[in-house]
Design a protein around this motif. Structure first.
Motif, PDB file in Angstrom:
ATOM      1  N   GLU B  17      13.162  53.965  63.480  1.00 39.95           N
ATOM      2  CA  GLU B  17      14.260  53.071  63.100  1.00 39.95           C
ATOM      3  C   GLU B  17      14.988  52.645  64.371  1.00 39.95           C
ATOM      4  O   GLU B  17      15.068  53.395  65.338  1.00 39.95           O
ATOM      5  N   VAL B  19      17.899  52.312  65.434  1.00 40.20           N
ATOM      6  CA  VAL B  19      19.081  52.960  65.984  1.00 40.20           C
ATOM      7  C   VAL B  19      18.734  53.979  67.077  1.00 40.20           C
ATOM      8  O   VAL B  19      19.525  54.231  67.973  1.00 40.20           O
ATOM      9  N   VAL B  20      17.529  54.533  67.047  1.00 41.69           N
ATOM     10  CA  VAL B  20      17.178  55.552  68.040  1.00 41.69           C
ATOM     11  C   VAL B  20      16.531  54.963  69.299  1.00 41.69           C
ATOM     12  O   VAL B  20      16.276  55.680  70.255  1.00 41.69           O
ATOM     13  N   LYS B  23      17.977  55.692  72.993  1.00 42.99           N
ATOM     14  CA  LYS B  23      17.915  57.099  73.337  1.00 42.99           C
ATOM     15  C   LYS B  23      16.459  57.550  73.549  1.00 42.99           C
ATOM     16  O   LYS B  23      16.136  58.248  74.506  1.00 42.99           O
ATOM     17  N   ARG B  47      11.051  57.279  54.014  1.00 44.79           N
ATOM     18  CA  ARG B  47      12.523  57.244  54.055  1.00 44.79           C
ATOM     19  C   ARG B  47      13.008  55.825  53.837  1.00 44.79           C
ATOM     20  O   ARG B  47      12.603  54.914  54.532  1.00 44.79           O
ATOM     21  N   VAL B  49      16.143  55.162  54.261  1.00 49.07           N
ATOM     22  CA  VAL B  49      17.411  55.044  54.973  1.00 49.07           C
ATOM     23  C   VAL B  49      17.342  54.204  56.231  1.00 49.07           C
ATOM     24  O   VAL B  49      16.387  54.249  56.977  1.00 49.07           O
ATOM     25  N   ARG B  50      18.368  53.421  56.421  1.00 56.13           N
ATOM     26  CA  ARG B  50      18.616  52.757  57.682  1.00 56.13           C
ATOM     27  C   ARG B  50      20.090  52.938  57.942  1.00 56.13           C
ATOM     28  O   ARG B  50      20.890  52.855  57.024  1.00 56.13           O
ATOM     29  N   ALA B  51      20.451  53.172  59.208  1.00 55.32           N
ATOM     30  CA  ALA B  51      21.871  53.375  59.508  1.00 55.32           C
ATOM     31  C   ALA B  51      22.633  52.122  59.141  1.00 55.32           C
ATOM     32  O   ALA B  51      23.702  52.169  58.586  1.00 55.32           O
ATOM     33  N   ASP B  53      21.939  47.740  58.066  1.00 57.88           N
ATOM     34  CA  ASP B  53      21.011  46.629  57.930  1.00 57.88           C
ATOM     35  C   ASP B  53      21.074  45.689  59.117  1.00 57.88           C
ATOM     36  O   ASP B  53      20.208  44.861  59.317  1.00 57.88           O
ATOM     37  N   TRP B  54      22.168  45.806  59.887  1.00 60.89           N
ATOM     38  CA  TRP B  54      22.335  44.873  61.004  1.00 60.89           C
ATOM     39  C   TRP B  54      21.784  45.427  62.295  1.00 60.89           C
ATOM     40  O   TRP B  54      21.835  44.766  63.312  1.00 60.89           O
ATOM     41  N   GLU B  55      21.319  46.673  62.265  1.00 63.15           N
ATOM     42  CA  GLU B  55      20.824  47.255  63.504  1.00 63.15           C
ATOM     43  C   GLU B  55      19.491  46.641  63.904  1.00 63.15           C
ATOM     44  O   GLU B  55      19.000  46.841  64.989  1.00 63.15           O
ATOM     45  N   GLY B  56      18.908  45.910  63.007  1.00 74.33           N
ATOM     46  CA  GLY B  56      17.661  45.252  63.356  1.00 74.33           C
ATOM     47  C   GLY B  56      16.456  45.965  62.796  1.00 74.33           C
ATOM     48  O   GLY B  56      16.559  46.932  62.052  1.00 74.33           O
ATOM     49  N   HIS B  84      15.835  64.186  61.077  1.00 72.36           N
ATOM     50  CA  HIS B  84      16.928  63.344  60.578  1.00 72.36           C
ATOM     51  C   HIS B  84      16.684  61.848  60.661  1.00 72.36           C
ATOM     52  O   HIS B  84      17.407  61.063  60.072  1.00 72.36           O
ATOM     53  N   PHE B  85      15.697  61.431  61.428  1.00 74.36           N
ATOM     54  CA  PHE B  85      15.505  59.997  61.594  1.00 74.36           C
ATOM     55  C   PHE B  85      14.173  59.552  61.010  1.00 74.36           C
ATOM     56  O   PHE B  85      13.251  60.355  60.846  1.00 74.36           O
ATOM     57  N   ALA B  86      14.097  58.254  60.705  1.00 71.90           N
ATOM     58  CA  ALA B  86      12.840  57.695  60.236  1.00 71.90           C
ATOM     59  C   ALA B  86      11.948  57.465  61.454  1.00 71.90           C
ATOM     60  O   ALA B  86      12.104  56.484  62.177  1.00 71.90           O
TER      61      ALA B  86
END
Lengths: 318, 103
Positions: B17, B19-20, B23, B47, B49-51, B53-56, B84-86
């Motif tokens: 996803e 957001v990561v 990092k 999953r 989940v996305r943090a 919808d605008w994160e791309g 914890h992340f996709a």
């Protein structure tokens, strides 16, 4: 009551519902991502500049208390949200802290809708309010993360990196940048860009809310999954926070309009700056809770009913 | 001709996803990768989940590394990301020209 109906029938709120309708009827309407980013940049810069121009016309003595009050208010919200959600609703520490961060921070779109509402009912609000928004974006997030880090063995260096990341995130950066441009260029400089940044503002806000309606309503399905407790919290917490905001606004010497907006800001929950930060800093918290609460419950509630309600509450005090 | 001589190395592909991204890319370099290629992509996984919808869109990160670095990257993913992340990851063997670039 009239104000609630007038609010419902304003172009920006109707645009929001149009977006909701697009999701409901499964329309092929899609907002291209670069357009969304562009509109967001426009709104943030425009409101920042307008606020910056106005900010310098106030004597410092009139700014100190409202700005300080706003800072304390947003820092204080996680202090009740965090223990409350753990005790009353058996939230995990991470989920409770994530919710505290979201409700402690603010929603700029809700703020813009509140300004439009006040304009519509003919109530003036202080011109420096965009600076209040900028101040309220960060502290709630930091305090919420501090609360959970204090109770677990996490290091403080991480908190610092969260702080710098939120400060440099595009929403805070553009808002502060706009305020700086407005303050430095003054009314004469601003007059040159007024045709672009002021007159089309409400129209651009309509387009933006159309997209927000689609984004928020895509999450409506999640509401059933998160349970009644979160729904109750998402509807009641804004009212409680708005009450404190209005009271504080009055104590800080703000006008009826200013106190209403401070109430709106206290009640609103972030769904742009906070989620991105919390997802990385607190990955064990479930986005299904904090995003659904702030975006699919509190945000539509505030837009449609909360803003006129808080204005009415503020009118009782004044 | 030197360009026809190839070296066997590992290609680690990570789909994550958005957001990561920042990092993850930093940590890949620390783990010993000398470079990477990032593609914006979309898809579906276990999953939802996305943090935000605008994160791309999701990102697909490919990096070509020596086997021991590949191991290190997988350990890093297991330690910090999978829970914890996709994120998904896979490794395959590739034959690259100019193998000295990757050490």
């Amino acid at each position: 009551m009239d104000a609630i109906i007038a609010n419902f029938l304003s172009p920006i709120i109707l645009s929001f519902f149009l977006g909701v309708a697009a999701t409901v009827v499964r329309s092929d309407l899609r907002f291209p991502e670069p357009l969304y980013q562009g509109l967001a940049m426009y709104l943030l810069l425009a409101i920042g500049m307008k606020g910056g121009v106005s900010l310098v016309s106030y004597p410092v003595s009139e700014l100190v208390w409202p700005l300080l009050g706003a800072l304390l208010l947003s820092a204080a919200i996680p202090l009740w949200v965090y223990p409350f959600l753990q005790k009353a609703f058996k939230f995990s520490k991470a989920d409770a802290a994530a919710m505290g961060a979201h409700y402690g921070s603010v929603s700029i779109v809700t703020f813009l809708a509140a300004l439009s509402f006040l304009e519509m009912v003919g109530v003036e609000a202080e011109g420096y309010l965009p600076a209040v928004v900028a101040i309220m974006e960060v502290p709630g997030i930091i305090v919420a993360l501090f609360l959970i880090k204090k109770s677990s063995a996490r290091n403080n260096g991480e908190l610092w990196s969260v702080f710098t990341r939120v400060l440099s995130s595009k929403s805070v950066f553009l808002l502060l940048g706009g305020i700086l441009i407005g303050a430095l260029s003054g009314p004469e400089g601003f007059a040159k860009v007024e045709g672009f940044f002021v007159d089309p503002f409400q129209g651009i806000l309509c387009l933006f809310l159309l997209e927000m309606g689609m984004v928020a309503s895509r999450r409506f399905g999640d509401i059933r999954r998160v349970g009644w407790a979160l729904v109750a919290f998402g509807l009641l917490a804004p009212i409680v926070n708005a009450f404190w905001g209005i009271l504080l606004g009055m104590l800080c010497g703000m006008s009826l309009g200013g106190a209403t907006v401070l109430g709106v800001l206290a009640s609103s929950a972030s769904y742009i700056a906070a989620p991105a930060t919390v997802r990385l800093a607190l990955p064990e918290a479930n986005p299904g809770y904090y995003l659904t609460a702030s975006l699919a419950i509190t945000f539509p509630f505030n837009l449609a009913l909360g803003i006129p309600l808080y204005h009415m509450m503020a009118s009782w005090f004044y | 001709m030197t360009s026809s001589r190839t070296v066997k190395l590992k290609r680690v592909t990570v789909v994550a996803e958005a957001v990561v991204e920042e990092k993850l890319l930093k940590e890949l370099l620390v783990a010993g990768a000398s470079g990477y290629t990032v593609t914006k992509t979309e898809g579906r996984g276990s999953r939802g989940v996305r943090a935000s919808d605008w994160e791309g869109r999701n990102v697909k990160v490919e990096t070509i590394v020596r086997p021991e670095v590949a191991e290190k990257i997988l350990a890093l993913l297991a330690d910090k990301y999978f829970k914890h992340f996709a994120v998904i990851a896979y490794v395959d063997e590739v034959e690259v020209v100019r193998g000295e670039k990757y050490s």
